[in-house]
Design an enzyme around this catalytic site. Structure first.
Site, PDB file in Angstrom:
ATOM      1  CB  SER A 156      -0.894  -0.003   1.241  1.00  0.00           C
ATOM      2  OG  SER A 156      -1.704   1.146   1.272  1.00  0.00           O
ATOM      3  CE  LYS A 157       3.355   6.491  -4.361  1.00  0.00           C
ATOM      4  NZ  LYS A 157       4.730   6.437  -3.878  1.00  0.00           N
TER       5      LYS A 157
END
Ligand code: PPE
Length: 308
Positions: A156-157
């Site tokens: 996940s960014k």
């Protein structure tokens, strides 16, 4: 930093200086946001956004992993981005969408806080310096390990996760290097603070796999495809720390950094950018700017007429 006229916030275009949030915004306290880094390039057909759909898909995936639904559809975000780039009059720019938990109840349960969205864009030059892009950057191995899936979500960014990158970057810069390479929790090579890493040895290109806690980089995917199309063998496998120092060539990929060669690690010389790096870099840059017909499908041309 260089600015723009307009920022898109929750469905509206507001002046750059008016794009503000309340100080009790959840994301500001707890890092509960997800974002993207995207670039638009000047092409013969006008500004074109590189792999726009892939970035929006990753934004949605990042949000999902933190129990957030995108507050606007990906089509709406895409259109808003086109209008933003056009109305700001940019030929090329960096684009930063952010989806975050907004002002609402304080405390660690974010589920009652609104999910908000913004998109900004601005002109952003070579992230690791023009000199670095040309001749390669000097990197050190970080004393900080890359976040592990035991406690966070490398895929996940997410905003809060970037405290890890920030610590590694500060350490690198304060000790006189341009970039840091983080190892994963097994001690294998993972990635830079904002880039994926590739190692070239005896004509074979290796890059750490998904399971090595990397962010699944969109430029990583693009470069792997370009390298294979050029006839190189590309292998996703664990990379040992020493393999960086012993490589023939090392390069980094990321939206901000584009393709940047790495010329040393921990003061051990790898060398100036080599033949393989140069060859891939050249096709990659053609693809970004719409000069490679083969990769034309990667470009999302901005149809909104530029104000400029
Ligand atoms: N790893 C990390 C940790 C990362 O942040 C990036 C992008 C990548 C790999 C490469 O991903 P991609 O851009 O999809 O190829 N880093 C973004 C943020 C940089 C920043 O300073 O902010 C970027 O390059 O936009």
């Amino acid at each position: 930093m260089s600015t723009a006229d307009l920022i898109w916030m929750n469905g509206e275009f507001v002046a750059w200086e008016d794009a503000k949030v309340h100080v009790l915004t959840h994301g500001l306290h707890y890092g509960t946001g997800v974002f993207e880094g995207i670039r638009a390039y000047e092409t013969a057909e006008g500004p074109a956004i590189f792999r726009h759909r892939d970035h929006l898909d990753r934004l949605e995936a990042s949000a999902k992993l933190y129990y957030m639904d995108l507050p606007f559809s990906k089509d709406d975000l895409r259109e808003a981005t086109h209008e933003l780039v056009g109305r700001n009059g940019f030929k090329s720019c960096y684009i930063r969408p952010l989806v975050y938990r907004g002002y609402g109840p304080m405390g660690l349960n974010p589920l009652d806080n609104p999910v908000e969205a913004m998109i900004a864009c601005w002109e952003w030059g070579a992230y690791l310096g023009e000199e670095g892009k040309l001749n390669g950057v000097r990197a050190r191995t970080s004393s900080w390990r890359r976040i592990s899936p035991d406690s966070l979500i490398p895929h996940s960014k997410a905003s809060g996760q970037y405290l890890n990158s920030v610590l590694a970057k500060i350490e690198a810069v304060k000790s006189g290097y341009e970039e840091a390479i983080l190892l994963d929790d097994h001690g294998h090579v993972c990635e830079g603070t904002g880039e994926n890493v590739f190692v070239v040895k005896d004509g074979v290109i290796c890059t750490p796999p998904q399971t090595a806690s990397i962010l699944d980089g969109i430029n990583r995917k693009s470069v792997m495809q370009i390298a294979r199309d050029l006839g190189f063998e590309v292998v996703e496998r664990d990379v040992a720390r020493a393999e960086l120092a012993l490589a023939d060539e090392v390069f980094l990929t990321g939206t901000a950094a584009e393709l940047t060669p790495m010329r040393s690690i921990d003061d051990i010389e790898i060398g100036p950018p080599g033949e393989v790096t140069r060859q891939i870099q050249s096709v990659f840059e053609d693809a970004l700017c719409g000069r490679a017909e083969q990769y034309r499908e990667w470009l999302d041309v901005v149809r909104v007429p530029s104000r400029a």
